[in-house]
Design a protein around this motif. Structure first.
Motif, mmCIF file in Angstrom:
data_model
loop_
_atom_site.group_PDB
_atom_site.id
_atom_site.type_symbol
_atom_site.label_atom_id
_atom_site.label_comp_id
_atom_site.label_asym_id
_atom_site.label_seq_id
_atom_site.Cartn_x
_atom_site.Cartn_y
_atom_site.Cartn_z
ATOM 1 N N VAL A 39 0.835 -1.206 0.000
ATOM 2 C CA VAL A 39 0.000 0.000 0.000
ATOM 3 C C VAL A 39 0.866 1.251 0.000
ATOM 4 O O VAL A 39 0.615 2.201 -0.750
ATOM 5 C CB VAL A 39 -0.964 -0.029 1.212
ATOM 6 N N ALA A 40 1.900 1.234 0.833
ATOM 7 C CA ALA A 40 2.798 2.396 0.889
ATOM 8 C C ALA A 40 3.511 2.602 -0.445
ATOM 9 O O ALA A 40 3.714 3.732 -0.900
ATOM 10 C CB ALA A 40 3.809 2.215 2.012
ATOM 11 N N ALA A 41 3.877 1.487 -1.096
ATOM 12 C CA ALA A 41 4.612 1.596 -2.369
ATOM 13 C C ALA A 41 3.769 2.262 -3.451
ATOM 14 O O ALA A 41 4.309 2.852 -4.394
ATOM 15 C CB ALA A 41 5.065 0.209 -2.831
ATOM 16 N N LEU A 42 2.448 2.187 -3.299
ATOM 17 C CA LEU A 42 1.581 2.818 -4.304
ATOM 18 C C LEU A 42 1.779 4.322 -4.350
ATOM 19 O O LEU A 42 1.537 4.960 -5.376
ATOM 20 C CB LEU A 42 0.113 2.496 -4.002
ATOM 21 N N ASP A 43 2.202 4.890 -3.225
ATOM 22 C CA ASP A 43 2.489 6.332 -3.225
ATOM 23 C C ASP A 43 3.809 6.656 -3.898
ATOM 24 O O ASP A 43 3.951 7.666 -4.558
ATOM 25 C CB ASP A 43 2.524 6.852 -1.783
#
Lengths: 522, 522
Positions: A39-43
């Motif tokens: 989820v964090a990598a999506l940013d």
């Protein structure tokens, strides 16, 4: 544009970058703790559209619908074994439809699995029955390469379910490496040894060309229509089809009926059947005293091309072999606008309404079950549209598949036709439709009963069903209020009880962007 | 009364009669074609209460809740592989809770399976990850005996998941034979070799008696309280417990905290831990740089009794060994009625409200996740009640478990405390609550976010989560309107935003029979 670079990254970032490089840019997700780095990598990694769902079967069904219309897989992001389990039934449907899906399933950190924490489960075991490809990444450095393999597996024709487990430490550890896309596996040839036999078999009205899979595209259907015109053979397709192009100007093709007696009757005339992208017809269920093989005894069945093989090549070869290249296709649908129906809703009236309102280039998602059986033949003369069936028989596919279709084709109208019983399995889809403002008009056919099962009771030989049995098939206590339900999840909605109101309501839904739900009370 | 007789019957009838003879009288069901003969048999064989659900995870969760409160299994009736798949995540929870469940899963007729029809799947493969016992009946004459074995397996302590596949021809064929119940397997003894060590270990406040499973009944807790009073040891129980008896007059026991830092702190003081019905504490998830084993390094852990073993006997032996039989139990809860809270809803205010309104003999189903962490300690002084936790960590357990608890205990009030995110996984449960008019008061805590994941982002080391990540954890676009959603499924409902209104609303819900839903907006 490649996202490969030398910047140090964790496994999750390498995963997202690899998926993007492999052409995947859409993720249907319901994440948990073990997926937080994804989820964090999506940013950090731009390019992946992430669409949140409230229950995982919505995610997997959406990925199915997305593949059918985009022609490439989406990924799902699911939380551990139970998250995958919640999405299993629509993965079953996707598998049967030949839809490519890449499931990314979080797993505990490798060192944590052996501790048997509450959420620990045999994730690979849960994945296997619905997946063609299953793998668990072992380290952050493997994640990119594993993701590329997953995408490759999902793209094997006609499309496969690939499930990649991502232990949380492989996501958060550094050492991620972006992997290059793998070359796609081409469709294998059709059975060239069967070609001459197939050409000879297609002759006259007691021969049938039975189509499925990619044989139902506009071009392949047109080729089939030429073959039929030249040879006099009949055309049919399977009852359930992943994607069928139809409407005015396209070759008309009817489906092998679902009810067993009708199916037996429809197939009885044929002495020779050539299969292209279809399987030999069998009953959806077994029924006491009735055959499971739906073709007449002694029917000669020639399997020219499986659904995973080169269907377009097979039809071209048949066409050439029959010398039909310059023959005009048989049975091209004429534009038909039925008279405006009026009065209470019944299947025929609804079918007429649909024929009048289906807009050019629409996508129709068909989960109308008993109510919907009348819809298909009548709508053949509507403007050109795409028809999607449930290929795995697990109901609750319609609303999620509509999400995926609408995401894949933002410029097309989606019309979802769903039975009330079916709708309730994945009703959480309404919220995602509202959140993403997807352009889907939903008609819920509220007969307030599992009507198909009322018929199946008789079909399986139950002649003495009493009130307790009937009660188990009834949805009317209490009445489900679909308008209020839709509104509670942010979807505008209305209720109709007659044909005029249904037509007006569908027109209203189609006229504006965003979802709109119509409860059609039968 | 035995239902055994010599009347010719089909396999389905022998199944229902065998289940009844083995003591099962409740079935949570969502049937399909392949289960029609079972459904029909419900009319011919009186005694089985069948409860229809709209999605299978409601059925399996209800069976979990039923077992916890009835102390015996219910059965589920599920349609083929996808129907089982839809119920898998709450079976995961049931398995982890030690709840006995008998799943009856329809399967195609034996001759039909090889044809690979749309609904064909590897049902045993789907069942295995969540089942202790898996079997497929091969003929009508086997069905009765197989059912008796399934019930026997489900009753193995503390309770197991047994899944029996019933091919449709084994249901409709004649030749069914009712099987006699099998004698229950007694709980094996605790580890008698560890008893002396355990007695010696429990001495002073740096020793801990850690309890789980059947150690949390009123009587066993009282025994534990005597041991604690005599030896000076501390008492704790696991974070998640299948069933915990508590309230005024009962021994107070706190849970090992869920948040890892709090758990480490709570367990740090102990040099010796004796396990009775509990497992050595581990983290719910792995976190980078934090230990997975929650006990301090060097802590001496004595496993006296597993959750499947003779827990009452183990505690009695400990009590005798410590010469504590005549010691008054430590830490018996006094009745506490907090001052009436007012103002906006916050966890502490809600906890006070709950302490004031929990009625004598209530069943509290706790799926309040982040909002609910404050509830447990404060409510220790409420009237006697039973507290149910989610033991498998798969959210969406609260509403279904409430159904099962209410069916098992029609004379008790059920109070379901559920987070908004959790509620949406199995929201279809509301319809069954209304249909059966079950006496459940539901409080939905609407913080409009997967709040637990906001915390977990930090815990797993994500320090730079951006707007896309946050968006994936937010439930506020659009806002879920739980009052309208409940009403749409026939459940009366209201919304509250402050403590006074919450108290009044819960009292309203408890005052009348039947379900009532309160959306508590935080």
């Amino acid at each position: 544009m490649s996202t490969q670079d030398d910047t140090p990254m964790n496994g999750a970032e390498s995963l997202v970058k690899t998926l993007l490089d492999s052409g995947l840019d859409t993720c249907f997700t319901n994440p948990g703790t073990s997926e937080m780095h994804f989820v964090a990598a999506l940013d950090h990694v731009p390019g992946m559209r992430s669409i949140l769902v409230l229950q995982e079967d919505v995610a997997t069904g959406a990925a199915d619908g997305y593949f059918r219309m985009a022609g490439k897989p989406a990924c799902t992001l699911l939380h551990l074994g139970p998250g995958l389990a919640n999405g299993l039934s629509n993965l079953h449907n996707a598998k049967k439809a030949g839809s490519g899906v890449v499931n990314i399933v979080g797993e505990h950190a490798v060192s944590h699995i052996e501790l048997d924490a509450p959420l620990t489960s045999d994730i690979e075991g849960i994945a296997r029955p619905v997946s063609h490809w299953v793998h668990t990444s072992l380290s952050a450095t493997d994640v990119g390469a594993d993701a590329a393999k997953a995408v490759h597996a999902a793209n094997v024709a006609p499309g496969q379910v690939a499930t990649l487990m991502l232990p949380s430490d492989t996501a958060w550890n550094d050492g991620g490496k972006v992997a290059a896309p793998l070359a796609a596996t081409p469709r294998p040839s059709y059975d060239q040894d069967a070609l001459e036999i197939a050409i000879a078999a297609l002759s006259g009205p007691d021969s049938l060309l039975l189509l499925g899979g990619a044989a139902l595209d506009e071009q392949t259907l047109e080729t089939a229509g030429r073959i039929a015109a030249k040879t006099g053979c009949k055309l049919l397709c399977e009852w359930a089809n992943s994607k069928l192009e139809r409407g005015a100007g396209r070759v008309i093709i009817n489906r092998v009926p679902y009810p067993i007696d009708q199916a037996l009757e429809a197939l009885a005339p044929f002495k020779r059947i050539v299969l292209v992208g279809a399987r030999a017809p069998i009953g959806f269920f077994a029924y006491p005293g009735k055959p499971a093989i739906l073709t007449a005894p002694g029917t000669d069945i020639i399997e020219l091309c499986q659904t995973s093989q080169d269907i377009a090549g097979a039809l071209d070869a048949l066409c050439t072999g029959a010398d039909a290249q310059n023959t005009a296709p048989a049975k091209v649908a004429q534009s038909v606008v039925p008279d405006k129906p009026n009065g209470p809703l019944d299947p025929d009236g609804i079918a007429s309404v649909l024929s009048r309102v289906i807009p050019e280039n629409a996508i129709v998602v068909d989960e109308a079950i008993t109510t919907g059986r009348a819809f298909f033949p009548v709508t053949a003369g509507a403007p050109r549209h795409t028809w999607l069936n449930n290929c795995g028989g697990s109901i609750g596919y319609g609303l999620p598949v509509s999400i995926g279709a609408a995401v894949a084709c933002p410029d097309r109208k989606v019309l979802a036709l769903v039975g009330d019983g079916s709708a309730m399995y994945t009703i959480q889809a309404l919220w995602t439709l509202a959140r993403e403002q997807l352009d889907v008009t939903i008609v819920i056919f509220a007969n307030r009963v599992y009507k198909i099962l009322r018929g199946e009771l008789t079909n399986v030989g139950v002649t003495n069903a009493g009130p307790k049995a009937m009660d188990m098939l009834s949805l009317d206590q209490p009445t489900l209020k679909f308008v209020e339900m839709a509104q509670s999840m942010g979807v505008e909605a209305t209720q109709v009880t007659d044909c005029e109101a249904l037509e007006l309501a569908i027109e209203t839904g189609l006229a504006t962007k965003g979802p709109y739900l119509i409860e059609a009370v039968l």
